[in-house]
Design an enzyme around this catalytic site. Sequence first.
Site, PDB file in Angstrom:
ATOM      1  N   LEU A 131       1.029  -1.057   0.012  1.00 16.13           N
ATOM      2  CA  LEU A 131      -0.139   0.109  -0.198  1.00 16.13           C
ATOM      3  C   LEU A 131       1.082   1.363   0.045  1.00 16.13           C
ATOM      4  O   LEU A 131       1.431   1.575   1.079  1.00 16.13           O
ATOM      5  CB  LEU A 131      -0.976   0.004   1.405  1.00 16.13           C
ATOM      6  CG  LEU A 131      -1.918  -1.270   1.575  1.00 16.13           C
ATOM      7  CD1 LEU A 131      -2.730  -0.985   2.713  1.00 16.13           C
ATOM      8  CD2 LEU A 131      -2.772  -1.582   0.270  1.00 16.13           C
TER       9      LEU A 131
ATOM     10  N   GLY B   9       5.519   5.320  -2.895  1.00 19.52           N
ATOM     11  CA  GLY B   9       6.356   6.670  -3.047  1.00 19.52           C
ATOM     12  C   GLY B   9       7.901   6.311  -2.962  1.00 19.52           C
ATOM     13  O   GLY B   9       8.376   5.275  -3.237  1.00 19.52           O
TER      14      GLY B   9
ATOM     15  N   SER C 223       8.351   2.452  -3.344  1.00 21.65           N
ATOM     16  CA  SER C 223       9.181   1.869  -4.623  1.00 21.65           C
ATOM     17  C   SER C 223      10.815   1.119  -4.173  1.00 21.65           C
ATOM     18  O   SER C 223      10.884   0.281  -4.985  1.00 21.65           O
ATOM     19  CB  SER C 223       9.590   3.036  -5.252  1.00 21.65           C
ATOM     20  OG  SER C 223      10.112   4.078  -4.803  1.00 21.65           O
TER      21      SER C 223
ATOM     22  N   VAL D 284      10.116   4.001  13.437  1.00 18.95           N
ATOM     23  CA  VAL D 284      11.049   5.011  14.335  1.00 18.95           C
ATOM     24  C   VAL D 284      12.544   4.543  14.102  1.00 18.95           C
ATOM     25  O   VAL D 284      12.945   3.485  13.843  1.00 18.95           O
ATOM     26  CB  VAL D 284      10.706   4.329  15.786  1.00 18.95           C
ATOM     27  CG1 VAL D 284      11.718   5.288  16.657  1.00 18.95           C
ATOM     28  CG2 VAL D 284       9.246   4.763  16.239  1.00 18.95           C
TER      29      VAL D 284
ATOM     30  N   ILE E 100      17.354   1.796  11.498  1.00 16.96           N
ATOM     31  CA  ILE E 100      18.212   1.441  13.096  1.00 16.96           C
ATOM     32  C   ILE E 100      17.337   0.215  13.627  1.00 16.96           C
ATOM     33  O   ILE E 100      16.346   0.438  14.063  1.00 16.96           O
ATOM     34  CB  ILE E 100      18.367   2.551  13.812  1.00 16.96           C
ATOM     35  CG1 ILE E 100      19.251   3.607  13.192  1.00 16.96           C
ATOM     36  CG2 ILE E 100      19.235   2.178  15.459  1.00 16.96           C
ATOM     37  CD1 ILE E 100      19.132   5.080  13.990  1.00 16.96           C
TER      38      ILE E 100
ATOM     39  N   GLY F  57      17.596  18.330   0.258  1.00 18.73           N
ATOM     40  CA  GLY F  57      16.647  16.959   0.297  1.00 18.73           C
ATOM     41  C   GLY F  57      16.411  16.642   1.607  1.00 18.73           C
ATOM     42  O   GLY F  57      15.525  15.479   1.775  1.00 18.73           O
TER      43      GLY F  57
ATOM     44  N   ASP G 211       6.756  15.009  14.263  1.00 15.90           N
ATOM     45  CA  ASP G 211       7.264  13.657  13.792  1.00 15.90           C
ATOM     46  C   ASP G 211       8.367  12.945  15.041  1.00 15.90           C
ATOM     47  O   ASP G 211       7.878  11.991  15.354  1.00 15.90           O
ATOM     48  CB  ASP G 211       8.386  13.981  12.603  1.00 15.90           C
ATOM     49  CG  ASP G 211       9.164  12.709  12.245  1.00 15.90           C
ATOM     50  OD1 ASP G 211       8.562  11.846  11.572  1.00 15.90           O
ATOM     51  OD2 ASP G 211      10.412  12.412  12.897  1.00 15.90           O
TER      52      ASP G 211
ATOM     53  N   LYS H  19       7.113   9.294  17.525  1.00 17.97           N
ATOM     54  CA  LYS H  19       8.403   8.355  17.615  1.00 17.97           C
ATOM     55  C   LYS H  19       8.290   8.191  19.191  1.00 17.97           C
ATOM     56  O   LYS H  19       8.541   7.077  19.691  1.00 17.97           O
ATOM     57  CB  LYS H  19       9.583   8.633  17.040  1.00 17.97           C
ATOM     58  CG  LYS H  19       9.414   8.671  15.426  1.00 17.97           C
ATOM     59  CD  LYS H  19      10.699   9.343  14.796  1.00 17.97           C
ATOM     60  CE  LYS H  19      10.362   9.348  13.259  1.00 17.97           C
ATOM     61  NZ  LYS H  19      11.538   9.866  12.636  1.00 17.97           N
TER      62      LYS H  19
END
EC number: 1.1.1.3
Length: 433
Positions: free
Chosen positions: A12, A15, A19, A134, A138, A189, A203, A207
């Site tokens: 599902l 992106g 990908s 998270v 890692i 980026g 964000d 986490k």
Amino acid sequence: MMLTRPLKVALLGCGVVGSEVARIMTTHGDDHAARIGAPVELAGVAVRRPSKVRAGIPQELITTDATALVKRGDIDVVIEVIGGIEPARTLITTAFEHGASVVSANKALLAEDGATLYAAAERHGRDLYFEAAVAGAIPLIRPLRESSPGNKVNRVLGIVNGTTNFILDRMDSSGAGYTEALDEATALGYAEADPTADVEGFDAAAKAAILAGIAFHTRVRLDDVHREGLTEVTAADMASARRMGCTVKLLAICERAADGRSVTARVHPAMIPLSHPLASVREAYNAVFVESEAAGQLMFYGPGAGGAPTASAVLGDLVAVCRNKLAGATGPGESAYTQLPVSPMGEVVTRYHISLDVADKPGVLAQVATVFAEHGVSIDTVRQQGRQDSSGEASLVVVTHRAPDAALQGTVEALRSLDTVRGVASIMRVEGE
């Protein structure tokens, strides 16, 4: 012996992460089959824009009907990398209902409503794995879920957002201001066109909620996490940190109270000593420092974002879930047996670094010290410096001993009411000592 029937996987989202998941599944299929004991087949990919060319993915696998894909009944594992709350939550629970286990990278959903997902997975006897939610590549979630039950974790201290770590690293190393460092992160980026989720701490807070819940075996939701971003951090803050032998990081901090009766979870900028292992985490890297009773101090370090690193974590979960499927077993589910309450930020005990603009005249320091004393906050160090201009002002920097956050906040409000205090230039907690 290897099972000849392939295990079917529905993807599902396709992106940056999705990908990469599809590419790795295709190029490393033999390795995955050997590790699992059965071949793994990409059976469908749900996307929003079916006309987009996706290298390596046959067009017949592309669909815009994600609901129909997870309802097929022959799907063994659903990989969810679309993010957000809905339709992801409904798709995941529907997948469980129709016999599929789920691998997700959806930190926002897990932090907001992980209890619903856990309950649905348990009800239908399916796996819910989310290593990629998270700290990217890692290995962190699985060690905490599967290795720590025999070990009491008391504190988790981490840099879990690569964008903000890059920005603060640039501010520290080059003397750049926040805006200049953000512009560089965007150009490279590391930062999105709208960086709000990163720079305002959303964000990292999601986490932190996930980490606290796993580490302390209790339910911690996003709303339980105190959150502050880094947009107010200045070059002057970085310089002041250096004078103290510190640097500034945006930290996710999850702690068990000293009496063991509650936990806290918070995200905010903080000064940490250069001697602390997290101080050396540079660029867009992540690191999480775990303090426990039996194992002592553990540190997990590596790339925390990006298509390939995140896909690596997703595929690691896929292998584990597929092996469970073949064994007729499931991995660990929710562990919330402690049912500990989450204390408010005001009860957190920490240190403060406070920078004041004050009138440059006798008696000011005594007035400031009196305010601290009245609020029960002990002063550790004070540094005062006059300005080289005719403003009649001086800079006063106070570093406190440990005290409840509510007392420190009350101190700051009282300082603002003093006639001799022209402004509170900066407030920052000091951690990691």
